[in-house]
Design an enzyme around this catalytic site. Structure first.
Site, PDB file in Angstrom:
ATOM      1  CG  HIS A 150      -5.753  -2.152   9.893  1.00  0.00           C
ATOM      2  ND1 HIS A 150      -6.120  -1.066   9.131  1.00  0.00           N
ATOM      3  CD2 HIS A 150      -5.582  -1.671  11.141  1.00  0.00           C
ATOM      4  CE1 HIS A 150      -6.189   0.017   9.893  1.00  0.00           C
ATOM      5  NE2 HIS A 150      -5.857  -0.333  11.121  1.00  0.00           N
ATOM      6  CG  HIS A 204      -8.058   3.089   1.292  1.00  0.00           C
ATOM      7  ND1 HIS A 204      -8.348   2.131   2.229  1.00  0.00           N
ATOM      8  CD2 HIS A 204      -9.154   3.881   1.218  1.00  0.00           C
ATOM      9  CE1 HIS A 204      -9.570   2.339   2.704  1.00  0.00           C
ATOM     10  NE2 HIS A 204     -10.077   3.396   2.107  1.00  0.00           N
ATOM     11  CD  GLU A 263      -7.017  -1.554   0.845  1.00  0.00           C
ATOM     12  OE1 GLU A 263      -6.503  -2.650   1.114  1.00  0.00           O
ATOM     13  OE2 GLU A 263      -6.902  -0.546   1.572  1.00  0.00           O
ATOM     14  CG  ASN A 298      -1.907   1.116   1.254  1.00  0.00           C
ATOM     15  OD1 ASN A 298      -1.573   2.258   0.980  1.00  0.00           O
ATOM     16  ND2 ASN A 298      -3.144   0.809   1.602  1.00  0.00           N
TER      17      ASN A 298
END
Length: 237
Positions: free
Chosen positions: A190, A43, A70, A7
Site C-alpha cells: 500500500h 483485488h 485480494e 497489482n
C-alpha cells in the site's frame, strides 16, 4: 530476495473506462511476468469497477508465477477463490464502497470469522495472508486465526517517508520481527513506490513479498512498464 507481485487493478480500470478489451489484461499480466515480476495480484471488488470476477478465472489460465487474489471475504469472494484456487489469498477488510484499502483487520475482534474462512482456504491448499496494521496486538491475533502470512499495511510508512521522516519505518521493523518470531510469513503493500521501496526493504527483516500497483502503473506512464518492473526488482535485491 523479496518477491515483487504487481497489482494490475489499474490496467483493468483503464480497460473498463472505454469498454472493449484494450488494454488486454491477460496480455499485460503475461508481459509483466516476462519482464521479471514474480507474481500477479488482483483485488476484485463487489461492483467489479476494475477487476471483474471473470478476470480472475481468465488469469488463472495464463499466470505462471504466483497468483494472489485480494479482497474482503464475502461469500461471493470466497466462492471465487475456491473456484480459481490461486497461490495465495489476501484477506482485506474493505467496505463495499471503498476506493482503496484503508485499514488492517482487527484480528482480535474478528478472530473466529477469520479462523473459519482461513481454514476453508487452507483445506484447499491456498496460502493465506491477512492484511494488518503494524501493531503487536493485531499480529498476535493473526497467529490465532491460523493464517500463513500477514501483509503489513504500509500507508503510514509511505506518508512519513514522503515528509522526510524515516523513523516511520520503525513500527514496521518491529512488527516484522514479532511476526517472524511467531512463525508468520511477512508481506507488505500500500503506497509503496520507487521512491520509498528500497529503504523499506532494507529495514524490514524477513520480507517475503511486496504487492505494488497504483504507483508502479503510474510510474510506468513515464518510464515504461518493462523498465519500471526491473527498477523495482533491482531495489528489492
Amino acid at each position: 530476495m523479496t518477491k515483487l507481485s504487481v497489482n494490475i487493478n489499474k490496467i483493468a480500470t483503464l480497460r473498463n473506462s472505454r469498454g472493449g478489451n484494450v488494454p488486454n489484461l491477460c496480455k499485460v499480466a503475461k508481459d509483466i511476468e516476462s519482464f521479471g515480476a514474480e507474481g500477479i495480484t488482483i483485488h476484485p471488488r463487489p461492483d467489479e469497477r476494475h477487476i471483474r470476477y471473470q478476470d480472475a478465472r481468465d488469469l488463472k489460465q495464463i499466470v505462471t508465477t504466483e497468483f494472489n487474489i485480494e479482497g474482503n471475504p464475502i461469500q461471493k469472494f470466497i466462492d471465487l477463490v475456491l473456484e480459481v484456487k490461486p497461490t495465495q489469498v489476501t484477506l482485506v477488510p474493505d467496505a463495499v464502497d471503498a476506493i482503496t484499502s484503508n485499514a488492517g483487520w482487527d484480528t482480535v475482534k474478528h478472530k473466529d470469522f477469520l479462523k473459519d474462512v482461513i481454514s476453508t482456504f487452507k483445506e484447499n491448499n491456498i496460502r493465506t495472508s491477512v492484511f494488518v496494521n503494524a501493531d503487536k496486538k493485531m499480529i498476535e491475533g493473526a497467529v490465532k486465526t491460523g493464517t500463513d502470512r500477514i501483509e503489513l499495511y504500509t500507508e503510514s510508512y509511505a506518508v512519513a517517508y514522503a515528509s522526510g521522516n524515516k523513523k516511520g519505518v520503525e513500527p514496521f521493523t518491529n512488527a516484522a520481527n514479532i511476526a517472524y518470531e511467531l512463525g508468520l510469513g511477512i508481506n507488505a503493500g500500500h503506497d509503496l513506490s520507487l521512491e520509498n521501496i528500497k529503504y523499506f526493504k532494507d529495514n524490514i527483516p524477513h520480507l517475503l513479498e511486496v504487492s505494488i500497483g497504483h504507483a508502479l502503473i503510474s510510474e510506468s506512464l513515464y518510464l515504461g512498464l518493462d523498465n519500471v518492473v526491473n527498477m523495482y526488482l533491482n531495489k528489492l535485491k
